[in-house]
Enzyme design. Structure first.
Site, PDB file in Angstrom:
ATOM      1  N   TYR A 139       4.294  -3.264   2.142  1.00  0.00           N
ATOM      2  CA  TYR A 139       3.850  -2.527   3.335  1.00  0.00           C
ATOM      3  C   TYR A 139       3.380  -3.516   4.408  1.00  0.00           C
ATOM      4  O   TYR A 139       3.611  -3.316   5.600  1.00  0.00           O
ATOM      5  CB  TYR A 139       2.708  -1.565   2.958  1.00  0.00           C
ATOM      6  CG  TYR A 139       2.106  -0.862   4.145  1.00  0.00           C
ATOM      7  CD1 TYR A 139       2.722   0.253   4.698  1.00  0.00           C
ATOM      8  CD2 TYR A 139       0.932  -1.323   4.722  1.00  0.00           C
ATOM      9  CE1 TYR A 139       2.175   0.884   5.806  1.00  0.00           C
ATOM     10  CE2 TYR A 139       0.376  -0.698   5.823  1.00  0.00           C
ATOM     11  CZ  TYR A 139       1.003   0.408   6.363  1.00  0.00           C
ATOM     12  OH  TYR A 139       0.458   1.030   7.457  1.00  0.00           O
TER      13      TYR A 139
ATOM     14  N   GLY B  24       0.830  -1.203   0.000  1.00  0.00           N
ATOM     15  CA  GLY B  24       0.000   0.000   0.000  1.00  0.00           C
ATOM     16  C   GLY B  24       0.855   1.239   0.000  1.00  0.00           C
ATOM     17  O   GLY B  24       2.057   1.177   0.254  1.00  0.00           O
TER      18      GLY B  24
ATOM     19  N   LYS C 175     -10.851 -10.320 -16.411  1.00  0.00           N
ATOM     20  CA  LYS C 175     -11.474 -10.790 -17.651  1.00  0.00           C
ATOM     21  C   LYS C 175     -11.345 -12.300 -17.858  1.00  0.00           C
ATOM     22  O   LYS C 175     -12.308 -12.967 -18.199  1.00  0.00           O
ATOM     23  CB  LYS C 175     -10.783 -10.044 -18.795  1.00  0.00           C
ATOM     24  CG  LYS C 175     -11.475 -10.148 -20.102  1.00  0.00           C
ATOM     25  CD  LYS C 175     -12.615  -9.239 -20.074  1.00  0.00           C
ATOM     26  CE  LYS C 175     -13.125  -8.689 -21.299  1.00  0.00           C
ATOM     27  NZ  LYS C 175     -14.028  -7.564 -21.032  1.00  0.00           N
TER      28      LYS C 175
ATOM     29  N   HIS D 132       7.053  -8.030  -4.478  1.00  0.00           N
ATOM     30  CA  HIS D 132       5.666  -8.401  -4.801  1.00  0.00           C
ATOM     31  C   HIS D 132       5.598  -9.760  -5.516  1.00  0.00           C
ATOM     32  O   HIS D 132       5.822  -9.825  -6.727  1.00  0.00           O
ATOM     33  CB  HIS D 132       5.036  -7.317  -5.678  1.00  0.00           C
ATOM     34  CG  HIS D 132       4.758  -6.071  -4.922  1.00  0.00           C
ATOM     35  ND1 HIS D 132       3.578  -5.834  -4.262  1.00  0.00           N
ATOM     36  CD2 HIS D 132       5.542  -5.003  -4.658  1.00  0.00           C
ATOM     37  CE1 HIS D 132       3.627  -4.669  -3.650  1.00  0.00           C
ATOM     38  NE2 HIS D 132       4.821  -4.147  -3.873  1.00  0.00           N
TER      39      HIS D 132
END
Ligand code: XMP
Length: 515
Positions: A83, A55, A371, A171
């Site tokens: 974070y 974040g 999608k 990440h």
């Protein structure tokens, strides 16, 4: 019924939904909760683990440094990402500082110790990962050990194997981290020991039962565009509340050539859905007259859609809900899904483009999905391949592909160019290799020569991208002969265009649409 779940606490990262999506891809159900709403998270035998997202906040600010104590009190496995890693470390007694050396983009990670979470993650004790941070953990809490470091993050992976707490500075949820999914997989199955019970059939069942509960005995109108998203919503609703459903298809005049005929045929004849057709082409063009600002166009279109839905809802009477096929990328670019802090890129017509006050309540069953996940749901609902694999088409349609002012003449020119591009993509077997392709009309005219005469006409821009989920994209690498053929065909057969260019921008830094 799937009960076991992972709770993802959202601190406002652009990637929170990517974490949820990776968890779903691994066959596990998850729920996202905004960090502000995490108060007194109570013990529940079905919550098998917690993931703390990244974040834009900083742990170095006292106000945003506190992790709700109920999370730790649950005594279940926790994985903190970016974070999430910093706030976990800080709240367990570690230290976090703002670093002079920021790490954005690729970084090389070196393994220094073994952990359950890094099984099969490293290749020869190193790995390429994707970082995006300024703060760093400078002291780890008691009971933790260092598992891996990067040049600027000494504690890039830390773990407390006894308590089953893990902190990761990079990440693992983004595709640029090599083997990122392996880390998440290890956390889910080796650490949390959650069962592999989630799939699109279960997702369909849960969505149908949620829709039944949400709508009760009320009537619903569904905004149908004929694309895969709204088609899936219409079919889910048909299964949930058949007699109370009316679909509305609005022809904005900004659709692809002949699209309206196809949609009416499919939904009335094949799916036997109650479908109201509204031709509002003139109204849309009138309201867009003279407007060239992209955000203004989006807001005008968003408002018009709602105005028309509400007008027709009144005619049908006692309509309480408006259902639409909003997807996660629409939401994240317009605003954060869970209300956590994240930045606005553009107002998608069905989210940020909506008027502030609406009489109808919204139903958006696909709001947290991507999608390709919606396409899998479509398979479960027997949607035809043609609809399932249709390229995404934005609600504001050609209005955001005609840069600058939108006029009837330009719409006609663009429809013709776009049709040629689409037909050639299909003929050349390119269509299914591309995530989304379209033609756009630039607001510049250039001089050309045809026969022996001078021309002064518009420039057509072609865009074709590959993508996994619309969040990031790269331009499609056509061979030169194909581009030559298309350029020739468009210039020779579309009056009003004398030049064709191909857009080679990726997302980021560009977006898929031009406005
Ligand atoms: P961008 O341009 O943001 O597009 O990279 C990502 C995906 O979203 C589609 N898009 C929209 N879809 N309403 C929609 O229904 C909108 O206002 C809208 N804007 C963009 C875009 O076509 C791409 O698939």
């Amino acid at each position: 019924m799937v009960r076991e779940k992972i709770v993802i606490i959202d601190f406002g990262s652009q990637f929170t939904q990517l974490i949820a999506r990776k968890v779903r891809e691994l066959g596990v159900y998850s729920e996202i909760i905004n960090f502000k709403k995490v108060k007194n998270l109570t013990k529940n035998k079905f919550i098998k683990g917690i993931i703390l997202s990244g974040g834009p906040l900083t742990v170095t600010n006292k106000k945003t440094a506190k992790l709700d104590t109920s999370i730790i009190n649950l005594k279940i496995p926790i994985l903190g990402i970016c974070y999430g890693h910093q706030i976990l470390s800080k709240n367990l007694g570690g230290k976090v500082k703002s670093s002079k050396k920021r790490e954005f983009g690729r970084a090389v990670l070196k393994c220094t110790s073994k952990s359950t979470i890094t099984k099969n993650f490293f290749k020869k004790k190193t790995n390429l990962v994707w970082m995006s941070h300024q703060d760093i953990v400078t002291k780890i809490p008691e009971g933790f050990k260092k598992i891996a470091s990067s040049a600027n993050s000494k504690f890039a992976i830390i773990s407390n194997e006894n308590k089953k707490y893990y902190g990761i500075q990079f990440h693992p949820e983004v595709s640029h981290t090599r083997n990122g999914k392996v880390l998440i997989k290890n956390f889910l199955f080796d650490v949390c020991k959650i069962k592999h019970l989630w799939n699109s059939k279960k997702q369909k069942e849960i969505l149908i039962s949620k829709l039944k509960k949400q709508t009760g005995n009320n009537k619903v109108i569904c905004a149908l565009s004929g694309g895969v998203d709204s088609s899936v919503v219409a079919l889910l609703l048909q299964k949930a509340i058949k007699k109370n459903l009316t679909c509305i298809f609005i022809n904005t005049g900004l659709l692809r050539k002949n699209e309206e005929k196809e949609v009416i045929k499919t939904f009335r004849k094949k799916f036997k859905i109650k479908l109201v057709y509204i031709n509002a082409s003139k109204l849309f063009l009138k309201k867009l007259r003279g407007i060239s600002n992209p955000e203004k166009k989006r807001k005008i279109i968003g408002k018009l859609f709602i105005y028309l839905f509400e007008k027709y809802a009144k005619k049908i009477k006692k309509i309480k809900f408006l259902a639409q096929g909003t997807l996660y990328p629409d939401v994240i670019e317009s605003k954060s899904v869970t209300g956590s802090p994240s930045s606005k890129i553009k107002s998608h017509h069905n989210v940020g483009g909506l008027p502030k006050k609406m009489k109808l309540s919204l139903i958006e069953p696909l709001r947290e999905l991507f999608k390709d996940e919606v396409r899998k749901l479509g398979v479960q609902l027997s949607l035809s391949k043609a609809i399932l694999h249709r390229h995404p088409f934005p609600g504001p349609g050609l209005a955001i592909r005609i840069l600058g002012k939108v006029t009837k003449e330009k719409v006609e020119i663009l429809k013709n160019a776009d049709l040629i591009f689409m037909n050639e993509l299909i003929k050349s077997n390119y269509y299914n290799k591309i995530w989304q392709a379209y033609a756009a009309l630039l607001p510049v005219r250039t001089v050309g020569v045809m026969g022996d005469s001078r021309t002064y006409e518009y420039t057509c821009l072609l865009r074709a991208v590959t993508s996994e989920d619309g969040m990031t994209a790269d331009f499609f690498n056509f061979n030169r002969t194909f581009l030559q053929k298309i350029s020739n065909k468009i210039v020779n057969s579309v009056e009003g265009i004398n030049r064709v260019v191909y857009d080679i921008t990726s997302k980021p830094p560009g977006t898929i649409e031009l406005e």
